[in-house]
Design an enzyme around this catalytic site. Structure first.
Site, short mmCIF file in Angstrom:
data_model
loop_
_atom_site.label_atom_id
_atom_site.label_comp_id
_atom_site.label_asym_id
_atom_site.label_seq_id
_atom_site.Cartn_x
_atom_site.Cartn_y
_atom_site.Cartn_z
CG ASP A 610 -10.80 5.53 -8.93
OD1 ASP A 610 -11.03 6.58 -8.32
OD2 ASP A 610 -9.65 5.19 -9.29
CG ASP A 680 -4.37 8.23 -5.53
OD1 ASP A 680 -4.88 7.18 -5.10
OD2 ASP A 680 -4.75 8.79 -6.57
C1 DGJ Z 1 -7.10 6.83 -8.70
C2 DGJ Z 1 -7.02 6.01 -7.46
O1 DGJ Z 1 -6.99 6.85 -6.34
C3 DGJ Z 1 -5.79 5.13 -7.54
O2 DGJ Z 1 -5.66 4.40 -6.35
C4 DGJ Z 1 -5.89 4.23 -8.73
O3 DGJ Z 1 -6.94 3.32 -8.58
C5 DGJ Z 1 -6.07 5.05 -9.99
N1 DGJ Z 1 -7.16 5.96 -9.85
C6 DGJ Z 1 -6.31 4.16 -11.20
O4 DGJ Z 1 -6.59 4.87 -12.30
#
Ligand code: DGJ
Length: 861
Positions: A610, A680
């Site tokens: 990430d 997300d």
């Molecule tokens: C952002 C990501 O897009 C989410 O899926 C998740 O992993 C969060 N970060 C966790 O902090």
């Protein structure tokens, strides 16, 4: 013993032989006997043994029986096969020009000027030309207009002849310009070297005859020496000169494999030891051309690269339509389409990291009209670069130049002598048959070159993020495994929140950077969590964000100077975090150690990488003051090095590319990964169009799609949408109702049955879902024996037939709805065996007609 007589006799023989060779009667080939149809003339056509007006050749009052009469600008190229000795002629302005006419004659061999007449005017007696051309392959004979326009510029190559060595093949007239042709099955990119030595491009979509080199047609236009539009290359030489001239030098073509060719075109600046190499890799069968540029020099000090594009293709039609994609967190990949009009349209990112949050470096140009799925000439462009980028479309009223590369914004790069700067790769994919064909070819390329293990179907993943967020411990996670296994998932991914002790990562405010498992939550670390999963036959994956740090962390306490920030400025936090300065060697070592430590935990076979913020205060405490502008580029290069090392050291570990949703989606990073997290936003009504748009460029096996409660949609609908991409779940399975659990289990089992078709087959986008009542697509297995059709009802409508594409018309397919929604009537065609032809023409009536219903139909032998 040899006598002196014998010796002198032998010597005489050798001398005689040498004389015979050097004095071999040269074979004279009259220039006028060559194919003059290849020769250009600024007026009328070149004439053999006559002046251009059709009367005998006459210069300065003297007539000549042989020769060629032409008119400036004129050019003849002759292939000598390196077997010529001399070129001879008498040149001048033909007397038919009256008292006007002023020209210059130029003789060049293999691009080098060997002789030039200087200005010749009417009435001047014929000038004798006698040039050594031994060893020359291509002879160039040019007449220029002398710099004052070409009115009355009748020019004669009188008595022009080539002396060949004895027995040599006759020279052959060549087309006036050397065309460097880059070819794939259905696409040709033609470049040519102009008389001025510059490299030109035939505009894509131009009529075949419209290939005159003009400055606006340059293949790699340079700033500061006559080019007035958006340049590809803008540099400042070591001595401060802000202009660059690039002349053609040489070409190499290498067949890497059958159907894949590497072409390198070397250009040089005649005034400086500075070179740019235009590099192309063509993939014949899928109409893909990769392009990049390599820049190097041997000047007395660093050269400043101010602008260095990867590619700058020129298009002829001025009614080009551009499809591009903008967005934001939760709203990634929103399409927009526009007609390009005069001026420069710029799509860019100045974010450096998580650089694609608002715009991404993928676009489509359509040459005929707004693009459609199954017809029309389209070309996709995709810049393989995860940092700040710039795609600019410069419409000058005549043509459109599409430039793509690193963003020049605040990015001056000081290139030292002897070092090479390699731009990111630009990927172009051509189709004459619309967006669908373009995508299928793009996907085929990507499976081999764009991401990892592109021919291996993926597992079904369960992520804990939506189920637990930061709120979990060892027992809570392990309690999720049995239901995960029972429902059929194959891989468990533990998301954010597993680390940090002095500053536990219980929310996004602290702990980032401290990659030791939290003692309270996971007293024995990650290994037991992984082994509990493995014991149950589940793979285990882990979340990391190696590039970032919370100021509330032990890492920041110890190394406040490791972050990217601007001195004398307040720290600007995003999601309470900062970016570590990857240009700094200690940071590179630190991040590599974190990755190694985490991925070496026994049982970990998957990782989600990430990156949740971008660069807003681009200051490096590592880079010297005069190289702060290197940060954007050096960061991305260091990141790729880290990703490459990871992929190499952990070849069996699957990797997901994520950046706070779809903030880093490009083939520069993806080549080290297996899939990416597009957003997300898991609401399936949002995902239907979003996945459609990503699929223009990326195969669905790279587009992660998880069933979640987002948007509160029926789980059958959510499951069907996720099944059409890389299927996963982000649910608390324990909390599901028995009905919902059955729907999910049914979807997983159906997915396992068809994943080889959806992931490895060809995608046909059937009904565009944007602002529509429904969307539909289908996949066909590579051997066309099986297919899967997806229909997503977004608003209430009619159950009208959906018509799949790409089937074998003669084959019979048995129709079967997969994981039907409980309580709905059977598919009318359920169990019927129907030919591909009938299915494609009459279609199948799906079981869905109301909003948020979906229907997944298998077509199999
Ligand atoms: C952002 C990501 O897009 C989410 O899926 C998740 O992993 C969060 N970060 C966790 O902090």
């Amino acid at each position: 013993m040899r006598t002196s007589f014998q010796f002198s006799k032998a010597l005489c023989c050798v001398v005689a032989m040498l004389r015979a060779t050097s004095l071999a009667p040269a074979e004279t080939v009259w220039l006028s006997s060559l194919d003059l149809a290849q020769m250009t003339s600024g007026w009328s056509v070149p004439k053999a043994d006559l002046g251009v007006v059709g009367k005998p050749i006459s210069i300065g009052g003297k007539q000549f029986a042989r020769g060629i009469g032409t008119h400036a600008e004129s050019k003849l190229r002759v292939d000598l096969g390196r077997k010529a000795k001399r070129f001879l002629a008498k040149v001048g302005v033909d007397d038919s020009a009256g008292n006007q006419g002023s020209v210059e004659f130029i003789v060049a061999g293999d691009g080098k000027t060997l002789w030039q007449s200087g200005l010749v005017t009417n009435g001047t007696p014929a000038i004798a030309v006698n040039v050594d051309i031994s060893g020359v392959r291509v002879l160039d004979l040019r007449v220029t207009n002398g710099g004052d326009g070409s009115g009355s510029d009748h020019a004669d190559w009188a008595e022009a002849n080539i002396e060949m060595v004895e027995g040599a093949a006759k020279p052959v007239a060549l087309p006036a310009y050397e065309i460097i042709s880059l070819q794939t099955k259905n696409f040709t990119l033609n470049l040519q070297v102009g008389d001025d030595g510059r490299l030109y491009q035939h505009a894509i979509g131009a009529d075949a005859g419209d290939s005159e080199p003009h400055r606006w047609n340059e293949a790699c236009p340079q700033s500061g020496d006559g080019y007035i539009w958006e340049p590809s290359l803008q540099i400042v030489h070591a001595d401060g000169n802000t202009s660059t001239t690039l002349l053609y030098d040489s070409l190499t073509r290498t067949n890497e494999t059958d159907g894949r060719e590497m072409i390198r075109i070397r250009l040089h600046d005649p005034a400086y030891p500075f070179e740019a190499v235009l590099c192309f890799r063509t993939h014949r069968d899928v109409d893909v051309i990769e392009q990049w540029m390599e820049i190097h020099h041997q000047e007395s000090g660093p050269v400043k690269l101010e602008r260095m594009t990867s590619s700058s293709l020129l298009f002829a039609p001025t009614n080009l339509h551009l499809m591009h994609f903008f967005g934001d967190w939760g709203k990634e990949m929103q399409p927009t389409m526009e007609l390009l009009t005069p001026g420069t349209k710029v799509l860019d990112s100045k974010l450096g990291v998580r650089a694609h949050q608002f715009r991404n470096p993928n676009f489509i140009l359509s040459l005929d009209a707004p693009p459609t799925e199954n017809s029309g000439r389209v070309i996709a462009g995709s810049l393989a670069w995860s940092g700040s980028f710039q795609c600019a479309f410069d419409h000058n009223g005549r043509s459109v130049r599409a430039l793509a590369g690193v963003n020049p914004f605040a990015s001056t790069y000081h290139l030292k002598p002897g070092k090479v700067f390699i731009t990111p790769t630009m990927i172009w994919v051509w189709s004459s048959a619309g967006l669908g064909d373009m995508s299928r070819k793009f996907h085929a390329w990507a499976r081999d070159f764009g991401f990892r293990d592109g021919h291996e179907p993926r597992t079904v993943l369960l992520n804990n993020w939506e189920a637990t967020g930061f709120d979990f411990d060892f027992n809570r996670i392990v309690s999720l495994y049995d239901p995960a296994k029972a429902i059929g998932t194959e891989l468990f991914l533990l998301d954010d929140g597993w680390f940090g002790n002095k500053y536990p990562r219980v929310n996004d405010k602290a702990g980032l950077g401290d990659w030791s498992p939290n003692h309270q939550r996971l007293p024995n670390g990650l290994a037991p969590l992984a082994s509990e999963a493995v014991k149950r036959g589940l793979h285990f994956g882990i979340w990391i964000e190696p590039e970032m740090v919370n100021p509330k962390s032990e890492l920041f306490d110890q190394h406040p100077d490791w972050v990217i920030r601007q001195p004398k400025r307040e720290l600007e936090l995003q999601r309470n975090q900062l970016v570590l300065d990857l240009t700094r060697p200690e940071v590179q070592q630190f991040e590599w150690r974190v990755i190694q430590d985490v991925l070496s935990v026994p049982g970990i076979t998957y990782a989600k990488w990430d990156g949740n913020r971008y660069l807003t205060q681009p200051g490096s405490s590592w880079l010297p003051a005069d190289q702060q502008s290197h940060l954007w580029i050096d960061y991305t290069h260091a990141l790729y090095e880290l990703m490459a090392k990871t992929a190499k050291a952990f070849p069996k570990t699957e990797l997901m590319l994520c950046a706070g949703g779809g903030g880093r989606v490009d083939y520069g990073a993806l080549k080290y990964f297996h899939e990416f997290w597009p957003s997300d936003n898991n609401d399936p009504t949002v995902r239907v169009p979003m996945q459609w748009d990503y699929s223009y460029f990326f195969p669905v096996m790279t587009i992660a799609s998880h069933v979640a409660h987002s948007g509160n949609r029926p789980l059958h609908f959510a499951c069907s949408v996720a099944m059409s991409a890389r299927f996963g779940m982000d649910l608390d399975l324990v909390k599901l109702s028995p009905e919902d659990r059955a729907v999910c289990a049914g979807a997983i089992s159906a997915y396992k049955r068809i994943r080889d078709v959806t992931q490895l087959g060809d995608l046909y986008r059937l009904e565009r879902p944007h602002d529509a009542v429904r969307g539909a697509l289908n996949f066909v297995s590579p051997d066309r024996s099986r297919a899967v059709v997806f229909v997503f009802q977004l608003k209430d409508g009619e159950a009208s037939p959906v018509r799949p594409l790409g089937l074998d018309p003669l084959k019979y397919y048995v129709v079967h709805e997969l994981n039907p929604a409980p309580g709905r009537a059977d598919l009318a065609a359920e169990g019927k065996s129907i030919t591909g032809q009938d299915l494609m023409s009459s279609g199948i009536i799906p079981t869905c007609s109301k909003a948020l219903e979906a229907c997944v139909i298998e077509l199999a032998p």
